[in-house]
Design an enzyme around this catalytic site. Structure first.
Site, PDB file in Angstrom:
ATOM      1  N   HIS A  93     -15.759   4.777   2.192  1.00  0.00           N
ATOM      2  CA  HIS A  93     -15.623   5.213   3.593  1.00  0.00           C
ATOM      3  C   HIS A  93     -16.913   5.656   4.266  1.00  0.00           C
ATOM      4  O   HIS A  93     -16.869   6.289   5.317  1.00  0.00           O
ATOM      5  CB  HIS A  93     -14.584   6.353   3.716  1.00  0.00           C
ATOM      6  CG  HIS A  93     -13.177   5.932   3.469  1.00  0.00           C
ATOM      7  ND1 HIS A  93     -12.087   6.612   3.975  1.00  0.00           N
ATOM      8  CD2 HIS A  93     -12.654   4.895   2.755  1.00  0.00           C
ATOM      9  CE1 HIS A  93     -10.966   6.013   3.588  1.00  0.00           C
ATOM     10  NE2 HIS A  93     -11.279   4.975   2.840  1.00  0.00           N
ATOM     11  N   ASN A  97      -6.544   0.518  -3.503  1.00  0.00           N
ATOM     12  CA  ASN A  97      -5.659   1.352  -4.327  1.00  0.00           C
ATOM     13  C   ASN A  97      -4.475   1.943  -3.552  1.00  0.00           C
ATOM     14  O   ASN A  97      -3.477   2.321  -4.146  1.00  0.00           O
ATOM     15  CB  ASN A  97      -6.458   2.476  -4.984  1.00  0.00           C
ATOM     16  CG  ASN A  97      -7.289   3.260  -4.000  1.00  0.00           C
ATOM     17  OD1 ASN A  97      -8.110   2.695  -3.274  1.00  0.00           O
ATOM     18  ND2 ASN A  97      -7.092   4.563  -3.949  1.00  0.00           N
ATOM     19  N   HIS A  98      -4.582   2.013  -2.215  1.00  0.00           N
ATOM     20  CA  HIS A  98      -3.464   2.571  -1.429  1.00  0.00           C
ATOM     21  C   HIS A  98      -2.429   1.525  -1.003  1.00  0.00           C
ATOM     22  O   HIS A  98      -1.526   1.850  -0.225  1.00  0.00           O
ATOM     23  CB  HIS A  98      -4.001   3.288  -0.181  1.00  0.00           C
ATOM     24  CG  HIS A  98      -4.656   4.594  -0.491  1.00  0.00           C
ATOM     25  ND1 HIS A  98      -3.942   5.690  -0.950  1.00  0.00           N
ATOM     26  CD2 HIS A  98      -5.951   4.981  -0.439  1.00  0.00           C
ATOM     27  CE1 HIS A  98      -4.780   6.700  -1.149  1.00  0.00           C
ATOM     28  NE2 HIS A  98      -6.007   6.297  -0.849  1.00  0.00           N
ATOM     29  N   ASP A 144     -12.470   0.267   5.869  1.00  0.00           N
ATOM     30  CA  ASP A 144     -11.175   0.961   5.821  1.00  0.00           C
ATOM     31  C   ASP A 144     -10.768   1.585   7.165  1.00  0.00           C
ATOM     32  O   ASP A 144     -11.381   2.555   7.635  1.00  0.00           O
ATOM     33  CB  ASP A 144     -11.206   2.077   4.768  1.00  0.00           C
ATOM     34  CG  ASP A 144     -11.608   1.594   3.385  1.00  0.00           C
ATOM     35  OD1 ASP A 144     -12.590   0.828   3.275  1.00  0.00           O
ATOM     36  OD2 ASP A 144     -10.961   1.988   2.403  1.00  0.00           O
TER      37      ASP A 144
HETATM   38 FE   LIG Z   1      -9.920   3.687   1.810  1.00  0.00          FE
HETATM   39 FE   LIG Z   2      -9.394   2.948  -1.612  1.00  0.00          FE
END
Ligand SMILES: [Fe+2]
Ligand SMILES: [Fe+2]
Length: 279
Positions: free
Chosen positions: A180, A67-68, A8
């Protein structure tokens, strides 16, 4: 084939670190294909067309998300136009965009990238195992695709490991994103699939998973709405995994975690020059 997957990308510092380091990494590691999760690239929340364009120009071949994905509304029209940007494959039918793409590596061979979202402690999407199974059956490793990368975007380590075994022998790399934090379990599974539970983020680790630590800590201390979280802006660590695959079968020969810059203990894969392929 030599593959790099980056976890990410978090906000401006994550983006800038990836963009600054990737051209050199492509040369030093002699990379054939690069995929990166960028669901947090736009100030922690989503991704824009401009950011996706920047990442592709820097040497990312495929951007995965999670999800973002819909945080920046403008991405809805862009994702329909560019197959290099993926959203999780198990969104309900009719959702814009796609969750898998067959893309070209540097030498023209085809790499399948699949992006899925887990369900434990996450949105109740469609069954990701069934969705993944369908796409893997359509693209057998070594025949339909020279290499296959699966980004497993999830909260629970158990569910992610289960995906590793579910794909063992059918994918080159199964790698987790979303939490993360890089995990220390990079391994080759018995059937030849490289696996790591979380790639780690590309961001500032003097933070709470990439967000400014003050406001993030306050949210745990007081159960009240607080300041909006913003990405931490210290030096970023570029985090991911380097994988070398067998040219004939597509399974992994080795996986080495990559961590460069910022606060984390550094890890840089060593590579030897490749011999030219004899015809
Ligand atoms: Fe993320
Ligand atoms: Fe995520």
């Amino acid at each position: 084939m030599r593959l790099l997957f980056l976890g990410d990308i978090m906000g401006k510092v994550g983006r800038e670190a990836v963009i600054a380091r990737l051209p050199d990494l492509r040369r030093r590691l002699d990379l054939d294909f690069v995929a990166a999760n960028a669901e947090n690239a736009a100030h922690g929340f989503g991704i824009s067309e401009a950011i996706a364009t920047e990442l592709f120009a820097a040497g990312v071949d495929c951007v995965t998300t999670g999800n973002h994905i819909w945080d920046k509304r403008e991405i809805v029209s862009y994702i329909e136009r560019d197959q290099r940007l993926l959203r999780p494959i198990n969104y309900p039918e009719g959702t814009p965009g796609r969750g898998a793409a067959l893309l070209q590596a540097r030498d023209g061979r085809r790499v399948l990238v699949v992006n899925l979202m887990c369900r434990l402690y996450m949105d109740a999407l469609d069954n990701p195992f069934a969705a993944l199974d369908r796409v893997l059956k359509l693209n057998p490793l070594g025949r339909g695709a020279a290499a296959i990368i699966v980004d497993v975007h999830g909260e629970a380590t158990s569910e992610k490991m289960a995906f590793g075994h579910f794909c063992d022998g059918r994918a080159s790399l199964v790698i987790g994103t979303h939490t993360h934090i890089p995990t220390a379990d990079a391994l080759i599974m018995p059937g030849g699939t490289a696996y790591q539970t979380d790639a780690g983020m590309c961001g500032d680790y003097d933070s709470v998973i990439g967000m400014e630590k003050g406001p993030a800590l306050a949210k745990f201390l007081r159960k009240m709405p607080g300041e909006r979280l913003t990405p931490a802006e210290g030096p970023a660590t570029v985090c991911g995994a380097f994988v070398e695959t067998d040219d004939l079968t597509g399974v992994a020969l080795r996986i080495v975690p990559l961590r460069i810059g910022g606060k984390l203990a550094q890890s840089m894969p060593e590579v030897v020059a490749r011999r030219p392929v004899l015809a």
